[in-house]
Motif scaffolding. Structure first.
Motif, short mmCIF file in Angstrom:
data_model
loop_
_atom_site.label_atom_id
_atom_site.label_comp_id
_atom_site.label_asym_id
_atom_site.label_seq_id
_atom_site.Cartn_x
_atom_site.Cartn_y
_atom_site.Cartn_z
N PHE A 1 0.92 -1.16 0.09
CA PHE A 1 -0.05 -0.14 -0.03
C PHE A 1 0.91 1.33 -0.17
CE2 PHE A 1 -2.63 -3.16 2.12
CZ PHE A 1 -3.93 -2.96 1.11
N ALA A 2 2.08 1.19 0.16
CA ALA A 2 2.87 2.70 0.25
C ALA A 2 4.19 2.57 -0.58
CB ALA A 2 3.52 2.52 1.60
N ASP A 3 4.76 3.57 -0.84
CA ASP A 3 5.76 3.84 -1.80
C ASP A 3 7.17 3.37 -0.76
OD1 ASP A 3 7.79 4.26 -3.34
OD2 ASP A 3 7.31 6.35 -4.00
N ILE A 4 7.70 2.37 -0.80
CA ILE A 4 9.01 2.04 0.14
C ILE A 4 10.05 1.92 -0.80
CG2 ILE A 4 7.54 1.29 1.94
CD1 ILE A 4 8.42 -1.64 1.08
N ASN A 5 10.15 2.31 -1.95
CA ASN A 5 11.17 1.77 -2.90
C ASN A 5 12.04 3.46 -3.18
OD1 ASN A 5 10.82 -0.75 -3.01
ND2 ASN A 5 8.87 -0.16 -4.41
N HIS A 6 11.56 4.48 -2.84
CA HIS A 6 12.24 5.80 -2.98
C HIS A 6 12.50 6.44 -1.91
CE1 HIS A 6 9.80 4.63 -6.86
NE2 HIS A 6 11.24 5.01 -7.17
N LEU A 7 13.12 5.84 -0.81
CA LEU A 7 13.46 6.17 0.50
C LEU A 7 14.85 7.12 0.38
CD1 LEU A 7 12.43 3.26 2.73
CD2 LEU A 7 10.88 5.48 1.79
N GLN A 8 14.73 8.32 1.10
CA GLN A 8 16.21 8.97 1.07
C GLN A 8 16.81 8.70 2.29
OE1 GLN A 8 15.82 12.92 -0.62
NE2 GLN A 8 13.65 12.85 -1.47
N ALA A 9 18.21 8.87 2.10
CA ALA A 9 18.98 8.53 3.56
C ALA A 9 18.84 10.16 4.23
CB ALA A 9 20.40 8.50 2.99
N GLY A 10 19.07 9.92 5.48
CA GLY A 10 19.14 11.18 6.27
C GLY A 10 18.79 10.65 7.71
N LEU A 11 18.64 11.60 8.67
CA LEU A 11 18.26 11.41 10.16
C LEU A 11 16.77 11.89 10.18
CD1 LEU A 11 19.49 10.39 12.83
CD2 LEU A 11 19.72 12.85 13.31
N TYR A 12 16.09 11.13 10.58
CA TYR A 12 14.77 11.32 10.86
C TYR A 12 14.24 11.21 12.18
CZ TYR A 12 14.72 11.09 5.77
OH TYR A 12 15.08 11.11 4.45
N GLU A 13 13.35 12.14 12.48
CA GLU A 13 12.46 11.99 14.08
C GLU A 13 11.21 11.56 14.09
OE1 GLU A 13 13.04 14.82 17.67
OE2 GLU A 13 11.41 15.45 16.52
N ILE A 14 11.14 10.31 14.46
CA ILE A 14 9.72 9.76 14.17
C ILE A 14 8.92 9.86 15.46
CG2 ILE A 14 8.53 7.51 13.64
CD1 ILE A 14 10.84 6.55 11.65
N GLN A 15 7.95 10.10 15.51
CA GLN A 15 7.04 10.11 16.62
C GLN A 15 6.03 9.17 16.82
OE1 GLN A 15 7.62 12.56 19.03
NE2 GLN A 15 8.57 13.98 17.63
N GLY A 16 5.51 8.67 18.02
CA GLY A 16 4.56 7.77 18.11
C GLY A 16 3.29 8.06 17.57
N GLN A 17 2.99 9.50 17.23
CA GLN A 17 1.56 9.80 16.92
C GLN A 17 1.75 9.73 15.40
OE1 GLN A 17 3.43 11.60 18.85
NE2 GLN A 17 2.51 11.71 20.85
N GLN A 18 2.79 9.59 14.89
CA GLN A 18 2.81 9.14 13.28
C GLN A 18 2.13 8.07 12.59
OE1 GLN A 18 6.97 10.50 12.93
NE2 GLN A 18 6.15 11.80 11.23
N SER A 19 1.76 7.81 11.65
CA SER A 19 1.13 6.51 11.02
C SER A 19 2.23 5.97 10.14
CB SER A 19 -0.16 6.71 10.31
OG SER A 19 0.31 7.45 9.01
#
Length: 334
Positions: free
Chosen positions: A77-95
């Motif tokens: 269901f999602a696009d997981i083939n074009h992910l960009q390198a980097g440092l990301y902050e992921i919150q529990g409120q995110q889907s």
């Protein structure tokens, strides 16, 4: 050809099952990972890493869901083939949809550092060395090499970098931030120079920075800066020495905090009790307000000022008045 009722019912049931599964999968990926979580995940997604590693790290950190299920549904269901390198902050409120969209768009976590006016280059470098995810490139350089890296044409890197809050992404170099500060200062001082009044006592943008740095060190009060600037403008106009303690202190190696009479008598390039005019370089990083004050000092009769121990200063026209103010505010003599 007529379709028998049992077969029709089977087809309808299969269609409903597929639709339900489709909706359930999308619903699952659209829900917050763990809304009650208060500690975000700093996901360092490097080149060559996989979407599976993302699902593993997220589910382990938030202790929520099943990594394999999240990964399989994301594949569908999602696009997981074009992910960009980097440092990301992921919150529990995110889907999961939020997470994949963030990685697809490269919306990395940004950090900020506030480089404060009135501090010296060395103090700034020490501060930058403690910033998270900022690569230290300056500690291996001497002052001349640093100026070359930054493209600084002035005689010193002191005072030519603008105090400001700068944003950066993980693994940015401190050199990159200082380059921004240098360009910003060039723009700020050029604007102030073009807008200077006829009371401006200096003859070049660099001298404006030198004077602004002295004003910056002499007072932290916004409404005093134009008055302090007027004192120095009056002194320069009449050939009086600036007699500024901060300039003298800047020229003392390993200053211990105690400014003595011996220090004031010692002739150094920065001791404005012993030299005429301005010191050769700025003595700190001046902010925009001090630069503007140096470019536009108010018209005043003052030639002296002394700290009043409340954070401000008392300004005087004559030496006699100044000496009285010194006795009252510095020597506690009425």
């Amino acid at each position: 050809m007529k379709i028998r009722l049992p077969l029709l019912l089977l087809i309808v049931a299969l269609a409903m099952t597929v639709t339900a599964a489709f909706l359930a999968g999308r619903w699952y990926l659209s829900q917050p990972i763990k809304p009650e979580a208060t500690t975000p995940l700093l996901l360092d997604f490097k080149g060559g890493a996989t979407a599976r590693s993302v699902t593993n790290q997220v589910t382990v950190h938030f202790q929520s869901g099943h990594s394999a299920v999240s990964y399989r549904l994301s594949q569908i269901f999602a696009d997981i083939n074009h992910l960009q390198a980097g440092l990301y902050e992921i919150q529990g409120q995110q889907s999961w949809f939020d997470i994949w969209k963030m990685l697809n768009q490269g919306r990395e976590k940004t950090f900020s550092v506030t480089l404060v006016e009135g501090l010296t280059l060395q103090q700034w470098l020490a501060q930058l060395s403690e910033q998270p995810y900022l690569i230290d490139k300056t500690s291996e350089l001497n002052e001349s090499e640093l100026r070359q890296k930054l493209g600084i044409e002035e005689a010193s890197a002191e005072g030519v970098l603008l105090p400001e809050t700068y944003s950066y992404r993980a693994y940015t170099t401190d050199i990159s931030i200082l380059k921004q500060a240098y360009i910003s200062m060039q723009n700020a001082v050029q604007h102030a120079w073009e807008e200077r009044s006829d009371r401006c006592p200096v003859s070049s943008p660099y001298e404006l920075l030198i004077l602004a740095s002295i004003i910056e060190k002499e007072t932290g009060l916004a409404d005093e800066r134009p008055l302090v600037a007027s004192v120095f403008a009056n002194r320069l106009a009449t050939g009086m020495r600036l007699q500024s303690d901060p300039t003298t202190i800047y020229g003392i190696d390993n200053f211990d905090g105690n400014l003595t009479r011996a220090h004031l008598r010692e002739k150094t390039a920065y001791n404005t009790y012993r030299i005429n005019g301005l010191p050769p370089t700025p003595i700190a990083m001046p902010g925009k307000a001090s630069i503007e004050a140096a470019a536009n000092p108010v018209r005043s009769p003052y030639y002296y000022f002394v700290a009043d121990k409340s954070g401000g200063h008392v300004f005087s026209e004559t030496l006699k008045e100044h000496q009285q103010a010194v006795r009252r505010y510095q020597l506690n003599q009425e």
